[in-house]
Design an enzyme around this catalytic site. Structure first.
Site, PDB file in Angstrom:
ATOM      1  CB  CYS A 181      44.009  21.768  42.016  1.00  0.00           C
ATOM      2  SG  CYS A 181      43.450  21.137  40.452  1.00  0.00           S
ATOM      3  CB  CYS A 215      47.265  19.229  39.108  1.00  0.00           C
ATOM      4  SG  CYS A 215      47.140  20.902  39.736  1.00  0.00           S
ATOM      5  CB  CYS A 245      44.072  24.887  39.372  1.00  0.00           C
ATOM      6  SG  CYS A 245      45.676  24.072  39.452  1.00  0.00           S
ATOM      7  CB  CYS A 301      46.113  21.418  35.990  1.00  0.00           C
ATOM      8  SG  CYS A 301      44.581  21.498  36.934  1.00  0.00           S
ATOM      9  CG  ASP A 322      36.811  12.484  66.116  1.00  0.00           C
ATOM     10  OD1 ASP A 322      36.921  13.136  67.170  1.00  0.00           O
ATOM     11  OD2 ASP A 322      37.655  12.494  65.208  1.00  0.00           O
TER      12      ASP A 322
HETATM   13 ZN   LIG Z   1      45.103  21.839  39.081  1.00  0.00          ZN
END
Ligand SMILES: [Zn+2]
Lengths: 252, 466
Positions: free
Chosen positions: B214, B217, B236, B239, B369
């Site tokens: 997330c 958070c 999530c 949060c 790269d």
């Molecule tokens: Zn979250």
């Protein structure tokens, strides 16, 4: 090619879901194939946040690098749970490959721009300071550890500058002839302490440097089976890819 | 009318464009760069004349395809547009497109602007152009050596959104948590698009996923469904951030291999059954982004339908090359793991004898790269190994590519490397027999080389003309 030995090695891949920048899973693919081609079974166990890692039963450990956010996420878990056991095992000779962020986490500390010091595990007598620019590009280095004229090639992309102390005979893994290496200053690239290797090389490092892959596997076999040879592989594309980088980017 | 200084910049730019066309060098961003040096405000002065404003498209993958699909819809609506078609998506190239589209007196007569923009350039572009909306397709790791880290790119685009004028709108991919998180702290209006149909994708994580955490958070996201990469249905539990309910959503998908796809899309203006002529599941996302933008611009349903159906595969995005004697060739750009995985998936869907040529360069425009080759899931080629008649690699990093394929299980001795792109293409074409398909997978600069080589070899499809 398939010698019917029943040798088995166990590898612990630390935080594969968090530390997975720049193709580092290629290192696992490489170890797995190079074992398979020699009739060795490589079992890979992953250990991420909140998961246990049984280093006592392991023969090899791999730890990649991640973005700052991802490294912050695992920092506590590593400090409190897996880190100390890993250091103990590595002090006992457990072969380990750590790349970039993983390499930094195994040093003494990481000093940020603001002077804050985030403690590392202290396996390597090495410390890292935040730099103002990123050190990016192809690397060619001399790696006597892997053979007299052996070179190491790869691609680095890091802002931290790592410096090595001398405790326990820690040595740079290689001396850069092109690229920056640990800090862009002293030509050192990576670190070797006992059987633990730290490096800034992505690429990923093992596919194009089969000698390093086999060095780790030999150490693992030695510990598990008290020796036992690694049969030679053809290494056609391994060598050609290695040479193409060494010739294109290496200093003449 | 424009000030003398702006006019001077415009004329300098126009002269550079003319010289460019006449003598064929200098690049597409050079005229715009000259114009800006003389008159730094030139892009703002030109863009503000657009009658219906500008839509800006950004994101890692699909921004060229999305903006071209949108352009096709706009054209079917009988509107005129200014569009940086050449794919020059930095501020110089965008300015070139506007200079080119202006009259000698400095007027822009187009109704609409469609601007494809590089993620790193978007804050500046939003400041200068003040668009009517910004479309964000997705965020994947791409050319990390240029941008540093993905987080920074996402934050940069978030910052650009906050610079939008109040009446503007953000058109966001609800299925990409990195994109959707931008809608959280965006004060303006957001239009989300997404795919509800779960006939494609998996309950479990697939390869080369970017980040499952997330952004708000830092805790791990829970997924009910994955489409590809980090795209899917997620939430999530820490949060409460979750996939926003899209206003524009696909509810039924029928993939038709190389023929494209058909899908049902629910929009605030009704439920439509649409056909897309461009293959690849990921192109449904591009179509959705274009549909959402078209809805925002009040373009008619008929034009949306006709634009998507008539739109042919974009430059290098799984293009079909016509060969004689029942032989076929496809050309598909690969430039990062997620895009590459999708190309491989489309390739694997098509059964029958095939040959493969992968061309990897590491020039600046490709990304220096190439370690992403190991994040891409070439292992999923395995089901077609029995159908694979030969494997070639080429380009500056062709040996690296040979090594990569060797480690997927293709024997070292069955891989052939030719450094030179043209001779590799020639050899591969010569070996391809009736009934077989040759897949050419180049990185960006290798695609340009391949295009030139194919033209010299007499295999240039018409829709390359842009
Ligand atoms: Zn979250």
């Amino acid at each position: 090619m398939s010698k019917t030995s029943n040798r088995t090695l166990t590898l612990i891949h630390l935080y594969p879901d968090l530390l997975n920048l720049y193709g580092d899973r290629g290192n696992i693919i490489t170890l797995r194939r190079r074992c398979e081609w020699r009739g060795i079974t490589l079992q890979v166990h992953s250990a991420s946040l909140g998961e246990k890692a049984a280093f006592d039963d392991a023969d090899l450990v791999f730890m990649g690098g991640g973005s700052d956010r991802e490294q912050t996420l695992l920092f506590q878990d590593f400090q409190q749970h897996k880190g100390p056991a890993l250091v103990e095992a590595a002090e006992g000779g457990l072969p380990l490959l750590s790349v970039c962020g993983g390499y930094q986490l195994l040093g003494l500390y990481y000093r940020t721009h603001t002077g804050e010091e985030m403690p590392g595990l202290g396996l390597f007598d090495a410390w890292t300071e935040a730099g103002s620019t990123r050190l990016i590009g192809n690397v060619v280095a001399q790696a006597p550890l892997l053979g007299e004229q052996a070179t190491l090639v790869g691609f680095e992309n890091h802002s931290g500058r790592t410096f090595l102390g001398s405790r326990g005979g820690i040595q740079p893994l290689a001396q850069v002839t092109a690229g920056f290496g640990n800090n862009g200053d002293d030509q050192g690239e990576g670190a070797v302490y006992k059987n633990a290797v730290g490096t800034y090389l992505h690429g990923p490092v093992l596919p194009k440097n089969p000698a390093l892959a086999d060095w780790l596997l030999s150490k693992a076999l030695e510990r598990r089976y008290g020796g036992g040879s690694l049969s030679t592989l053809q290494d056609t594309w391994e060598n050609r890819a290695h040479l193409s980088v060494a010739q294109r980017f290496g200093k003449k | 009318m424009l000030s003398p200084r702006l006019l001077a910049g415009l004329w300098m730019g126009k002269t550079a464009i003319w010289l460019n066309r006449r003598f064929g060098h200098g690049g597409t961003s050079f005229p715009g760069g000259i114009g800006r040096r003389v008159a730094p405000q030139i892009l703002t002065a030109l863009a503000r004349q657009l009658k219906r404003g500008a839509m800006v498209v950004t994101g890692t993958n699909g921004k060229t395809t999305t903006s071209k699909m949108l352009a096709a819809i706009v054209e079917k609506s009988s509107l005129t547009l200014t569009h940086n078609r050449a794919g020059a998506n930095l501020v110089g190239g965008i300015t070139t497109a506007f200079i080119d589209s202006a009259t000698i007196g400095g007027s822009i007569t187009s109704d609409l602007g469609i601007i494809e923009v590089d993620e790193a350039t978007i804050p500046q572009l939003v400041r200068e152009v003040q668009p009517k909306g910004v479309v964000v397709t997705n965020f994947f790791r791409d050319q990390l050596d240029r941008f540093g880290e993905l987080d920074k790119t996402v934050s940069l685009v978030g910052e650009a959104l906050r610079l939008l004028p109040v009446q503007s709108i953000a058109v966001l991919n609800a299925d990409d948590p990195l994109v959707a998180s931008l809608g959280k702290d965006f004060p303006g209006r957001v239009l989300y698009f997404g795919i509800d149909d779960r006939s494609y994708g998996a309950r479990e994580m697939l390869q080369s996923a970017e980040t499952r955490f997330c952004r708000l958070c830092g805790h791990p996201l829970t997924y009910d469904w994955f489409f590809f990469g980090q795209l899917g249905h997620y939430r999530c539990s820490h949060c409460g951030f979750e996939r926003p309910e899209p206003k524009i959503k696909v509810t039924g998908i029928q993939l038709k291999g190389e023929e494209g796809s058909a899908f049902t899309v629910e929009t605030p203006r009704g439920t439509w059954q649409l056909e897309l002529s461009t293959p690849g599941f990921y192109n449904i996302y591009n179509a959705l982004a274009a549909i959402a933008s078209a809805i925002r611009l009040d373009l008619p349903e008929k034009a949306i339908r006709a634009g998507l159906q008539g739109y042919r595969t974009n430059f290098g995005r799984m293009e079909r090359i016509e060969l004689e004697d029942g032989r076929r060739a496809f050309l598909a750009l690969i430039k990062n793991p997620t895009g590459c995985d999708e190309v491989i998936r489309t390739l694997v869907q098509n059964r029958g004898p095939k040959r493969l040529l992968v061309i990897i360069n590491d020039n600046a425009a490709d990304g220096r790269d190439i370690s992403w080759l190991w994040d891409a899931d070439f292992e999923s080629l395995e089901p077609v190994y029995p159908e694979l008649r030969s494997v070639f690699t080429s380009g500056l990093r062709g040996e690296d590519m040979a090594l990569r394929l060797n480690y997927t299980g293709i024997p070292a001795e069955s891989i052939r490397y030719e450094a030179n792109v043209e001779s590799a293409i020639r050899s591969a074409l010569e070996m391809t027999e009736p009934g077989e398909t040759l897949y050419i997978l180049p990185t960006y600069t290798a695609l340009l080389e391949s295009k030139a080589a194919l033209t010299r070899l007499g295999h240039s499809p018409h829709y390359w003309e842009e």
